[in-house]
Design an enzyme around this catalytic site. Structure first.
Site, PDB file in Angstrom:
ATOM      1  N   ASP A 170      -8.119  -2.958  -8.661  1.00  0.00           N
ATOM      2  CA  ASP A 170      -7.822  -1.906  -7.695  1.00  0.00           C
ATOM      3  C   ASP A 170      -8.349  -0.569  -8.207  1.00  0.00           C
ATOM      4  O   ASP A 170      -7.824  -0.019  -9.178  1.00  0.00           O
ATOM      5  CB  ASP A 170      -6.300  -1.833  -7.492  1.00  0.00           C
ATOM      6  CG  ASP A 170      -5.888  -0.949  -6.329  1.00  0.00           C
ATOM      7  OD1 ASP A 170      -6.667  -0.060  -5.947  1.00  0.00           O
ATOM      8  OD2 ASP A 170      -4.773  -1.155  -5.810  1.00  0.00           O
ATOM      9  N   HIS A 209      -7.152  -3.936  -4.329  1.00  0.00           N
ATOM     10  CA  HIS A 209      -6.121  -3.311  -3.501  1.00  0.00           C
ATOM     11  C   HIS A 209      -6.015  -4.068  -2.176  1.00  0.00           C
ATOM     12  O   HIS A 209      -7.004  -4.497  -1.605  1.00  0.00           O
ATOM     13  CB  HIS A 209      -6.502  -1.847  -3.230  1.00  0.00           C
ATOM     14  CG  HIS A 209      -5.425  -1.066  -2.557  1.00  0.00           C
ATOM     15  ND1 HIS A 209      -4.319  -0.598  -3.226  1.00  0.00           N
ATOM     16  CD2 HIS A 209      -5.262  -0.686  -1.259  1.00  0.00           C
ATOM     17  CE1 HIS A 209      -3.534   0.052  -2.386  1.00  0.00           C
ATOM     18  NE2 HIS A 209      -4.081   0.003  -1.188  1.00  0.00           N
ATOM     19  N   CYS A 212       0.861  -1.188   0.000  1.00  0.00           N
ATOM     20  CA  CYS A 212       0.000   0.000   0.000  1.00  0.00           C
ATOM     21  C   CYS A 212       0.906   1.250   0.000  1.00  0.00           C
ATOM     22  O   CYS A 212       1.769   1.387  -0.863  1.00  0.00           O
ATOM     23  CB  CYS A 212      -0.938  -0.088   1.197  1.00  0.00           C
ATOM     24  SG  CYS A 212      -2.177   1.193   1.379  1.00  0.00           S
TER      25      CYS A 212
END
Length: 228
Positions: A170, A197, A124
């Site tokens: 994502d 994601h 991330c």
């Protein structure tokens, strides 16, 4: 398996979570070091588990607690409120630069502790910091996962072996951005998976077991080649 240590960088002193391999190499010497870069949720239960996993594979693994620059003990879960809280922390002016400085200190700490070569991986927001480690620092290899800020730093060129992992579902990172990175950086290994994601985090609803397994297999192979 892990312990808390102190880490001094140009940005200041913070804590870090260190996981040590147990007899995975001759004379207990680690086959290399891995810096594990947190998501926007801090060095929480998941990041500690990832760090422990790399130690189980024979690496000396270290996760810097970047949020200690703000307040000690910040470990967040995965609710809308904590997502907003974590984003607020990492969006503070200058915080990314501090994280890069801390990452450099973590690389040096692992070398001091016996790791001849050191890789960096992150998830991330940590995937973005991993990319910046590849372009601004000198680890021996970088494997970054779904870093939303990588596209914003797309003109920076990695100087070390680098691979990236993205989910093609994502909504935060469109495939147009991923494909642009492919064109700009043909020497970077860029993989995409039929996943969302955060697909590597088994504590999030977006966890995808198959994508996570395949991405980690590629990461371990990559580090095996470039780190040890």
């Amino acid at each position: 398996m892990g312990e808390d240590i102190r880490l001094k960088s140009a940005a200041g002193e913070i804590g870090a979570y260190l996981a040590t391999p147990k007899g995975a190499a001759p004379n207990n010497t680690p086959k290399g070091g891995i810096v594990v870069i947190q998501e926007i949720f801090g060095v929480n239960h998941h990041i500690k588990a990832v760090t422990d996993f790399f130690a189980s594979q024979g690496y000396l693994a270290l996760a810097p607690r970047f949020f200690d620059h703000i307040k000690t003990g910040i470990e967040l879960g995965y609710t809308p409120d904590t997502i907003a809280e974590g984003r607020g922390y990492v969006m503070q002016p200058g915080f990314t630069d501090k994280a890069v400085q801390d990452t450099e200190a973590a690389i040096q700490e692992l070398k001091t502790r016996g790791a001849r070569k050191v890789g960096v991986t992150g998830y991330c927001w940590g995937g973005t910091i991993s990319w910046l480690a590849a372009t601004r620092l000198k680890p021996d290899a970088v494997s970054g996962y779904y870093g939303g800020g990588i596209h914003g730093a797309r003109t920076e060129k990695p100087t070390v072996p680098t691979q990236l992992h993205f989910g093609d579902k994502d909504m935060h990172i469109p495939m147009t951005h991923v494909n642009e990175l492919r064109k700009l950086h043909p020497d970077v290994q860029i993989f995409d998976y039929p996943a969302d994601h955060g697909f590597h985090c088994d504590e999030r609803g977006s966890w995808d077991a198959a994508a996570s397994k395949q991405a980690m297999a590629r990461t371990l192979e990559f580090f095996g080649k470039h780190v040890g």
